[in-house]
Each structure stands twice: as C-alpha cells, then as structure tokens.
Design a protein around this motif. Structure first.
Motif, PDB file in Angstrom:
ATOM      1  N   ILE A  17      70.923 125.353  77.316  1.00  0.00           N
ATOM      2  CA  ILE A  17      70.137 125.897  78.445  1.00  0.00           C
ATOM      3  C   ILE A  17      68.983 124.955  78.770  1.00  0.00           C
ATOM      4  O   ILE A  17      68.656 124.720  79.936  1.00  0.00           O
ATOM      5  CB  ILE A  17      69.593 127.315  78.155  1.00  0.00           C
ATOM      6  CG1 ILE A  17      70.723 128.252  77.698  1.00  0.00           C
ATOM      7  CG2 ILE A  17      68.926 127.885  79.405  1.00  0.00           C
ATOM      8  CD1 ILE A  17      70.242 129.650  77.330  1.00  0.00           C
ATOM      9  N   VAL A  18      68.354 124.401  77.714  1.00  0.00           N
ATOM     10  CA  VAL A  18      67.264 123.434  77.945  1.00  0.00           C
ATOM     11  C   VAL A  18      67.805 122.271  78.776  1.00  0.00           C
ATOM     12  O   VAL A  18      67.152 121.827  79.731  1.00  0.00           O
ATOM     13  CB  VAL A  18      66.658 122.951  76.605  1.00  0.00           C
ATOM     14  CG1 VAL A  18      65.665 121.817  76.833  1.00  0.00           C
ATOM     15  CG2 VAL A  18      65.981 124.108  75.876  1.00  0.00           C
ATOM     16  N   LYS A  19      69.003 121.815  78.457  1.00  0.00           N
ATOM     17  CA  LYS A  19      69.604 120.692  79.216  1.00  0.00           C
ATOM     18  C   LYS A  19      69.913 121.097  80.656  1.00  0.00           C
ATOM     19  O   LYS A  19      69.679 120.327  81.584  1.00  0.00           O
ATOM     20  CB  LYS A  19      70.875 120.186  78.510  1.00  0.00           C
ATOM     21  CG  LYS A  19      70.539 119.353  77.276  1.00  0.00           C
ATOM     22  CD  LYS A  19      71.710 118.477  76.827  1.00  0.00           C
ATOM     23  CE  LYS A  19      71.358 117.724  75.543  1.00  0.00           C
ATOM     24  NZ  LYS A  19      72.073 118.264  74.360  1.00  0.00           N
ATOM     25  N   MET A  20      70.449 122.312  80.821  1.00  0.00           N
ATOM     26  CA  MET A  20      70.708 122.855  82.175  1.00  0.00           C
ATOM     27  C   MET A  20      69.471 122.728  83.058  1.00  0.00           C
ATOM     28  O   MET A  20      69.566 122.479  84.258  1.00  0.00           O
ATOM     29  CB  MET A  20      70.949 124.376  82.063  1.00  0.00           C
ATOM     30  CG  MET A  20      72.343 124.904  82.201  1.00  0.00           C
ATOM     31  SD  MET A  20      72.296 126.737  81.935  1.00  0.00           S
ATOM     32  CE  MET A  20      72.351 127.306  83.654  1.00  0.00           C
ATOM     33  N   LEU A  21      68.307 122.948  82.423  1.00  0.00           N
ATOM     34  CA  LEU A  21      67.054 122.985  83.188  1.00  0.00           C
ATOM     35  C   LEU A  21      66.543 121.594  83.551  1.00  0.00           C
ATOM     36  O   LEU A  21      65.532 121.457  84.240  1.00  0.00           O
ATOM     37  CB  LEU A  21      65.997 123.798  82.433  1.00  0.00           C
ATOM     38  CG  LEU A  21      66.269 125.305  82.460  1.00  0.00           C
ATOM     39  CD1 LEU A  21      65.462 126.025  81.398  1.00  0.00           C
ATOM     40  CD2 LEU A  21      65.937 125.874  83.837  1.00  0.00           C
ATOM     41  N   ASP A  22      67.226 120.555  83.099  1.00  0.00           N
ATOM     42  CA  ASP A  22      66.909 119.191  83.555  1.00  0.00           C
ATOM     43  C   ASP A  22      67.534 118.930  84.922  1.00  0.00           C
ATOM     44  O   ASP A  22      67.176 117.962  85.600  1.00  0.00           O
ATOM     45  CB  ASP A  22      67.452 118.157  82.554  1.00  0.00           C
ATOM     46  CG  ASP A  22      66.577 118.079  81.316  1.00  0.00           C
ATOM     47  OD1 ASP A  22      65.362 118.336  81.438  1.00  0.00           O
ATOM     48  OD2 ASP A  22      67.114 117.774  80.231  1.00  0.00           O
ATOM     49  N   ASP A  23      68.472 119.767  85.298  1.00  0.00           N
ATOM     50  CA  ASP A  23      69.193 119.596  86.559  1.00  0.00           C
ATOM     51  C   ASP A  23      68.428 120.302  87.689  1.00  0.00           C
ATOM     52  O   ASP A  23      68.253 121.513  87.659  1.00  0.00           O
ATOM     53  CB  ASP A  23      70.595 120.219  86.394  1.00  0.00           C
ATOM     54  CG  ASP A  23      71.406 120.148  87.672  1.00  0.00           C
ATOM     55  OD1 ASP A  23      70.899 119.620  88.687  1.00  0.00           O
ATOM     56  OD2 ASP A  23      72.551 120.635  87.651  1.00  0.00           O
ATOM     57  N   LYS A  24      67.986 119.513  88.674  1.00  0.00           N
ATOM     58  CA  LYS A  24      67.195 120.074  89.786  1.00  0.00           C
ATOM     59  C   LYS A  24      67.985 121.111  90.583  1.00  0.00           C
ATOM     60  O   LYS A  24      67.401 121.896  91.313  1.00  0.00           O
ATOM     61  CB  LYS A  24      66.735 118.968  90.731  1.00  0.00           C
ATOM     62  CG  LYS A  24      65.680 118.051  90.136  1.00  0.00           C
ATOM     63  CD  LYS A  24      65.142 117.097  91.197  1.00  0.00           C
ATOM     64  CE  LYS A  24      64.047 116.197  90.661  1.00  0.00           C
ATOM     65  NZ  LYS A  24      64.568 115.019  89.945  1.00  0.00           N
ATOM     66  N   ASP A  25      69.295 121.064  90.480  1.00  0.00           N
ATOM     67  CA  ASP A  25      70.135 121.975  91.269  1.00  0.00           C
ATOM     68  C   ASP A  25      70.471 123.284  90.565  1.00  0.00           C
ATOM     69  O   ASP A  25      71.228 124.095  91.098  1.00  0.00           O
ATOM     70  CB  ASP A  25      71.465 121.285  91.617  1.00  0.00           C
ATOM     71  CG  ASP A  25      71.333 120.456  92.880  1.00  0.00           C
ATOM     72  OD1 ASP A  25      70.197 120.191  93.299  1.00  0.00           O
ATOM     73  OD2 ASP A  25      72.378 120.075  93.441  1.00  0.00           O
ATOM     74  N   VAL A  26      69.914 123.465  89.377  1.00  0.00           N
ATOM     75  CA  VAL A  26      70.262 124.669  88.612  1.00  0.00           C
ATOM     76  C   VAL A  26      69.842 125.928  89.383  1.00  0.00           C
ATOM     77  O   VAL A  26      68.824 125.926  90.094  1.00  0.00           O
ATOM     78  CB  VAL A  26      69.608 124.606  87.205  1.00  0.00           C
ATOM     79  CG1 VAL A  26      68.103 124.818  87.282  1.00  0.00           C
ATOM     80  CG2 VAL A  26      70.240 125.619  86.270  1.00  0.00           C
ATOM     81  N   TYR A  27      70.609 127.005  89.238  1.00  0.00           N
ATOM     82  CA  TYR A  27      70.315 128.247  89.967  1.00  0.00           C
ATOM     83  C   TYR A  27      69.738 129.290  89.008  1.00  0.00           C
ATOM     84  O   TYR A  27      70.268 129.541  87.917  1.00  0.00           O
ATOM     85  CB  TYR A  27      71.591 128.770  90.628  1.00  0.00           C
ATOM     86  CG  TYR A  27      71.393 130.045  91.401  1.00  0.00           C
ATOM     87  CD1 TYR A  27      70.334 130.178  92.298  1.00  0.00           C
ATOM     88  CD2 TYR A  27      72.255 131.125  91.235  1.00  0.00           C
ATOM     89  CE1 TYR A  27      70.145 131.348  93.010  1.00  0.00           C
ATOM     90  CE2 TYR A  27      72.077 132.301  91.951  1.00  0.00           C
ATOM     91  CZ  TYR A  27      71.008 132.407  92.833  1.00  0.00           C
ATOM     92  OH  TYR A  27      70.814 133.580  93.536  1.00  0.00           O
ATOM     93  N   CYS A  28      68.652 129.907  89.454  1.00  0.00           N
ATOM     94  CA  CYS A  28      67.900 130.874  88.645  1.00  0.00           C
ATOM     95  C   CYS A  28      68.782 131.886  87.924  1.00  0.00           C
ATOM     96  O   CYS A  28      68.608 132.145  86.732  1.00  0.00           O
ATOM     97  CB  CYS A  28      66.947 131.687  89.518  1.00  0.00           C
ATOM     98  SG  CYS A  28      65.945 130.718  90.635  1.00  0.00           S
TER      99      CYS A  28
END
Lengths: 102, 102, 102, 102
Positions: free
Chosen positions: D38-49
């Motif tokens: 999840i921490v890695k997911m949050l490096d992606d600017k396109d991640v959806y809330c």
C-alpha cells in the motif's frame, strides 16, 4: 458464591453474576430511553442527519459499555474458573465466537 | 426536491431526506424493541452472559444499519452537493467528526 | 486544481489529492515499521500475549488514522464535487461499500 | 505443558503459547507485506482514494485475525487457568483494558 444464591447454576448452565446482571440491566435501560428519544427525533421533518448520526453513536457507546460489564462478569465468574471446571476449550470457543465482529 | 417539500431547509439548515428519515426511524424502532427484550432478559436470574452478549451485538448491528441509512442520505443530499452550495470544508469537517470512533 | 497538476484525472478516473496521498503514505510507512517490530517481538519465546495485543491495537489505530486522511481527501476532492460532475449516485454507492465493516 | 518447554514462565511472567505465537507471527508477517504494497501504491500519483481505503481495510482485517489468534491463546493458556493460579482479578482487569476500543 453468594452471587449465585438464587440462581439455578448446574453443571450444564452458568448464571450471570447478580451484580453484573443488575448493572448491565441499568445501563441497557438508559440506552433504551436514549434510543426512544432518537425515534421521536425522527418524527421531526426538520431533523438534521449529522445530529442523528451523533445520537446513534452515543447509544452504540452505551451498548459497548453494557457489553463490557457483561463480558467482565463472564470472564471473572466463568472463564477464569474454566480450567477448574474442566470446560476451558468450550468456554473459549464460545467466547471467541461471541466477540467476533466486536 | 420533493423530498424536502415539507421541510424548512434554509441556507443555515439542511433537512434529512424524507425517505432516509422514515427508514431510519423504522429500523431504530425495531432496535428499541429488541433492546427492551434484552432488558427483560436481565430480570431473569438464570440468564447466561454469552446469550446477553450476543443479543447486545445484534442490536449494535441494527444500529449500524440505521446509521448507514442516515449516512447514505446525508452523503447524497448534503455532501455530494456541498461544492455547489459552497460549504464543502464545513460539511467534510462535520462529517469526519461524526464518523470518528465509528 | 494545483493538487491534480501531475495526475491524469480524466472523466473516468479521479486521482487522490497530493497532500492526502503524501500524508497517508507517511503514516502507513510508520505503521509498517511498527508492524515489523511486532513480528520481531514474536520471535521471542518469552513474549507476553497482552503486550502483543496492545501493540496490534496501536497499529490498528495508526491504520485508522491513515484511513481518515484518505477519506477526508476523498470527501473534499471527489464526493463534495459529485453533484457538479453528475456522478453523485455512483460516488455514494462506492463510498458506502468501502466504509462497510469500518 | 510442552508449549512452554523453552519459555521462562515464572510466577511473575506468563509466556505466549508457542503455537499461537507462530501463527500470529505468520499472519502479521503477511499483513506487513500487504502494508508495504500500500505504501508503494501511494507513490503513484494516479492512485484512487477508494482503492487505498479498501486495501487499508483488508490489512485491518488481517490484524484483527492475528489479534484473535493471540487472544484465543491467552484465554486458553492464561485466563482459563487464572482461578487455579489465584490471579483472576488481575488477569481480567488487564484483559478488559487491552480489549478497550477493540
């Protein structure tokens, strides 16, 4: 145990400690009155959602408090004595099931 | 909005959607009856702790369900329209506060 | 919105506000370190159950805090603007589903 | 108890049952990997809330599962035997405190 004086605890049935029973009853009785007042609130067309959410939250807190009274009584009177009675496995299974989704 | 026909929604006050209000009232009314029956259970000296824990849990589930009805109505009628009304910051602060410890 | 400068928000996809994303990442990163330390605690044969329960509880609190950061960003950036975009029904359904069992 | 063969359980200290310790460690280890992703997911600017909310929820479920493993071990090994050891009051106080806000 004086707690169980008037209770028909048998090898097959454990009774709730009297003190926990009375205190839980008192708390749940107050929560019921609170819930009654929320039902009345909802007869008012002008009621605001967030006020209702807050009141429901308060009743949920009161129910958790009552639940803790019952749980504490159960741990003291029935779970802590389970090894002595020889029913520890059953008591723990039953309690884990009841605590699920708590 | 027909939902708000008889409600005095003003710039200072938002009313709960009628449908959510009636459904929440119905659910809370049933939960109150359930809670009443738990209070009566606790008059019985032979009541067993885990049965009471289970019943309280069931009422808590019913309250969560009623709370979800109110929350959904609030999100649809008031939060989703907040940017249009210009009070998004206040609406979100208020909702986050109400959801705390949920 | 400057928040979305570098994000490919399109009519089909909404991006998380940058500030919420960075703060959530920071909190989850700390929670991960805490969780790592609990895994190490459990290599010790002498560890005590209640100490582990307390540590897990603390991580759960940290995850709730991170979740609140994400939820607040979502409410502000995406839910409060849903009526303007015309996707309020979908946004609310999706959020209610994600909040279930919260 | 073979569970405690290598554990320095003393009158002042109770050790976690080995089986519960190993299973809790395994589950927490998986949860840590999930949290890392999840921490890695949050490096992606396109991640959806909402995707992040769902992933955090899944980790919280995994932590609850690990917590239940520890709790069950504690109830079986330490709470159910408390009356025999003579420390029921302390054990119950400690557990009620640890379960708070659960």
């Amino acid at each position: 145990m004086t707690d169980h004086d008037h209770c028909s605890t048998t090898p097959d049935h454990l009774c709730m400690p009297t003190d926990a029973r009375k205190r839980a009853r008192h708390r749940l009785s107050i929560a019921r009155g609170h819930l009654e007042s929320i039902v009345k609130m909802l007869d008012d067309k002008d009621v605001y959602c967030v006020d209702v959410l807050r009141q429901i939250r308060a009743v949920q807190g009161a129910l958790s408090g009552a639940s803790d009274v019952v749980l504490r009584g159960h741990l003291e009177a029935h779970v802590a004595t389970a090894a002595e009675r020889g029913d520890a496995a059953e008591m723990v299974d039953e309690l884990m099931e009841a605590l699920k989704y708590r």
